[in-house]
Scaffold this active site. Structure first.
Site, mmCIF file in Angstrom:
data_model
loop_
_atom_site.group_PDB
_atom_site.id
_atom_site.type_symbol
_atom_site.label_atom_id
_atom_site.label_comp_id
_atom_site.label_asym_id
_atom_site.label_seq_id
_atom_site.Cartn_x
_atom_site.Cartn_y
_atom_site.Cartn_z
ATOM 1 N N ARG A 80 0.850 -1.190 0.000
ATOM 2 C CA ARG A 80 0.000 0.000 0.000
ATOM 3 C C ARG A 80 0.886 1.241 0.000
ATOM 4 N NH1 ARG A 80 -2.705 2.864 4.746
ATOM 5 N NH2 ARG A 80 -4.195 4.216 3.696
ATOM 6 N N HIS A 124 -2.995 10.977 0.862
ATOM 7 C CA HIS A 124 -2.476 10.745 2.214
ATOM 8 C C HIS A 124 -1.839 12.065 2.668
ATOM 9 C CE1 HIS A 124 -1.045 7.398 5.103
ATOM 10 N NE2 HIS A 124 -0.696 8.546 5.666
ATOM 11 N N GLU A 169 -7.509 8.369 6.270
ATOM 12 C CA GLU A 169 -7.781 9.028 7.539
ATOM 13 C C GLU A 169 -8.257 10.474 7.381
ATOM 14 O OE1 GLU A 169 -4.322 8.595 10.015
ATOM 15 O OE2 GLU A 169 -4.492 6.428 10.120
ATOM 16 N N ASN A 298 -7.757 1.701 9.991
ATOM 17 C CA ASN A 298 -6.453 1.869 10.646
ATOM 18 C C ASN A 298 -6.677 1.840 12.150
ATOM 19 O OD1 ASN A 298 -5.493 2.241 8.091
ATOM 20 N ND2 ASN A 298 -4.889 4.383 8.358
ATOM 21 N N TYR A 300 -4.715 1.654 16.066
ATOM 22 C CA TYR A 300 -3.486 1.707 16.861
ATOM 23 C C TYR A 300 -3.738 1.556 18.354
ATOM 24 C CZ TYR A 300 -1.042 3.203 12.654
ATOM 25 O OH TYR A 300 -0.507 3.239 11.389
ATOM 26 N N GLU A 375 -3.758 -0.234 8.216
ATOM 27 C CA GLU A 375 -2.587 0.170 9.012
ATOM 28 C C GLU A 375 -2.722 -0.375 10.421
ATOM 29 O OE1 GLU A 375 -1.569 4.333 9.331
ATOM 30 O OE2 GLU A 375 -1.967 4.666 7.197
#
Ligand code: IFM
Length: 470
Positions: A80, A124, A169, A298, A300, A375
């Site tokens: 990606r 991005h 995002e 994504n 985290y 991600e």
């Protein structure tokens, strides 16, 4: 799908890794590239740690062949990357800069020659500076310019790119860019941030339609950083309402228009004192709701909130410190608490259960919508041993537990199609510059030499065995 020897994933589950243009390419003034908001922002004193910029970054623009060698050696099935809009259209509009587009064309061919699926993100965060000068994402025209750019790229690479992601995002683009000011372009204008939210959603939809036209064989996606928000006191109605507010402005501001075709009523009510949302025109949310082949997620860490009774505190946990505004537009009475550790070098808590929770929520609320982890990864203060090796057991542990958490969600019924580790290599971590290292591969920023960390070898083995060992 658990086995006695660990966890194997369904057939067809794809293993990949991700990067982004401004974070790795460098060559900021080469190949006809125009300036982006991140060039301007990073060159503004005080905006990034140590004044770091993406001028050179990992020099991937020149070293892409070597980098594809690493991608292949890792056994990645998909890679990606993102396309830098100002390389393709230096001023954000008008004819294609052939040299810029050719760079990505060679990259895509290089991936296909090595049997790797190209997964291209169109935005991005590197908005052409000229478009910011014309108003940026708070201006409606930016959505149309984005669709035009998407169509140009899709027409050129559509015969070869496997999956297209419109935006990465948009939460960050809108709220960090225009409300907190921690990211480019660094504006602290809450009402403008809500307009940016809408024009990103609209831009996604218009670009998605353009991609469908220009590249009908490609898969279409959008990547969201969705927030797993928990109440400080689950028994407190006020704290549960704080969760609802953050969920509205952080998650449903995107999921609503894109997957349901409407903004949630509570979001409009919560933010009514900031904006009347009159920038939403008839037909916009229908345009934003373009069917997605896969929703990129994504993940985290998690967030912990409660209702704040006094004046709003300053807290680095929500990106709201003395130097910045709050990214949580309209949620002034919500306080972010530090969740239980351990933490990564970003100060983010490590909680793989949030990954499973998020995937199962999406599965429940959007049944039939395929998902993909686009991600997941961790920054740690890596050190280089005397023999040059980098032992990073904490990163391996983070990845292992999060991959297992994806497996748990699949076991419980979620349709998750793949996992991309962030990131292939250390890179420019936005306002944290080169100080935070997320890579599987270490980059020496003096010599630009690449060195595999232990986590790279570990991930290669995960891919080879199609799962993690217990
Ligand atoms: O480096 C970023 C990436 O650009 C977007 N998602 C989060 C990563 C880690 O902060």
């Amino acid at each position: 799908m658990s086995t006695d020897n660990g966890r194997r994933f369904p057939d067809g589950f794809v293993w990949g890794s991700a990067t982004a243009s401004y974070q790795i390419e460098g060559a900021a003034k080469e190949g006809g590239r125009g300036p982006s908001i991140w060039d301007t922002f990073s060159h503004t004193p005080g905006k990034t740690l140590n004044g770091d910029t993406g001028d050179v970054a990992c020099d991937h623009y020149h070293r892409w062949r070597e980098d594809l060698g690493h991608v292949a050696e890792l056994g990645l099935q998909a890679y990606r990357f993102s396309v830098a809009w100002p390389r393709v259209q230096p001023g954000g509009r008008g004819p294609v800069n052939r040299e810029g587009l050719d760079f990505y064309s060679r990259l895509v061919d290089g991936l296909l020659e090595r049997g790797i699926q190209p997964v291209a993100t169109l935005y991005h965060w590197d908005l052409p500076q000229d478009l910011e000068d014309a108003g940026g994402w708070p201006a409606r025209d930016t959505a149309y310019r984005f669709a035009e750019y998407a169509e140009l790229v899709a027409a050129a690479l559509g015969d070869r790119v496997h999956t297209w992601t419109t935006l990465n995002e948009p939460w960050c683009s809108a709220y960090l860019g225009y409300a907190s000011g921690a990211h480019a372009p660094g504006r602290v204008e809450p009402a403008a941030a809500l307009a940016a939210v809408h024009h990103l959603n609209l831009g996604h939809g218009l670009a998605g339609q353009a991609i469908r036209r220009a590249a009908p064989s490609g898969q279409l996606s959008l990547t969201l950083n969705l927030h797993v928000v928990r109440p400080a006191d689950p028994d407190s109605e006020a704290d549960r309402d704080a969760v609802r507010r953050i969920d509205a402005v952080g998650n449903r501001a995107f999921l609503g228009p894109v997957l349901d075709g409407a903004y949630p009523d509570d979001l409009l009510a919560d933010t009514a004192h900031v904006s009347d949302w009159s920038f939403v025109r008839d037909g916009d949310t229908a345009a934003a709701r373009v069917p997605l082949d896969v929703l990129g997620v994504n993940y985290y860490s998690t967030a912990l909130v409660r209702r704040w009774a006094g004046s709003r505190p300053r807290s680095e946990d929500d990106g709201h410190d003395d130097a910045h505004g709050s990214p949580w537009v309209g949620a002034d009475d919500v306080e972010f608490l530090r969740p239980e550790g351990p933490y990564t070098a970003m100060g983010w808590n490590i909680d793989p259960s949030g990954m499973t929770e998020l995937l199962l929520r999406l599965h429940r609320e959007y049944p039939g919508q395929p998902l993909m982890i686009t991600e997941n990864g961790a920054a740690f203060p890596d050190t280089v041993a005397d023999d040059g090796s980098v032992h990073d057991p904490l990163r391996i542990d983070y990845l292992r537990r999060h991959i297992a958490a994806v497996g748990s969600a699949i076991d419980a019924g979620a349709d998750v199609r793949g996992y991309f580790a962030w990131s292939l290599m250390d890179n420019f971590e936005w306002s944290f510059g080169y100080d935070r290292r997320f890579g599987l591969i270490r980059v020496d920023y003096d010599s630009l030499e690449r060195t595999w960390k232990d986590s790279a070898r570990w991930y290669r083995d995960v891919i080879a065995r199609h799962g993690v060992a217990d």
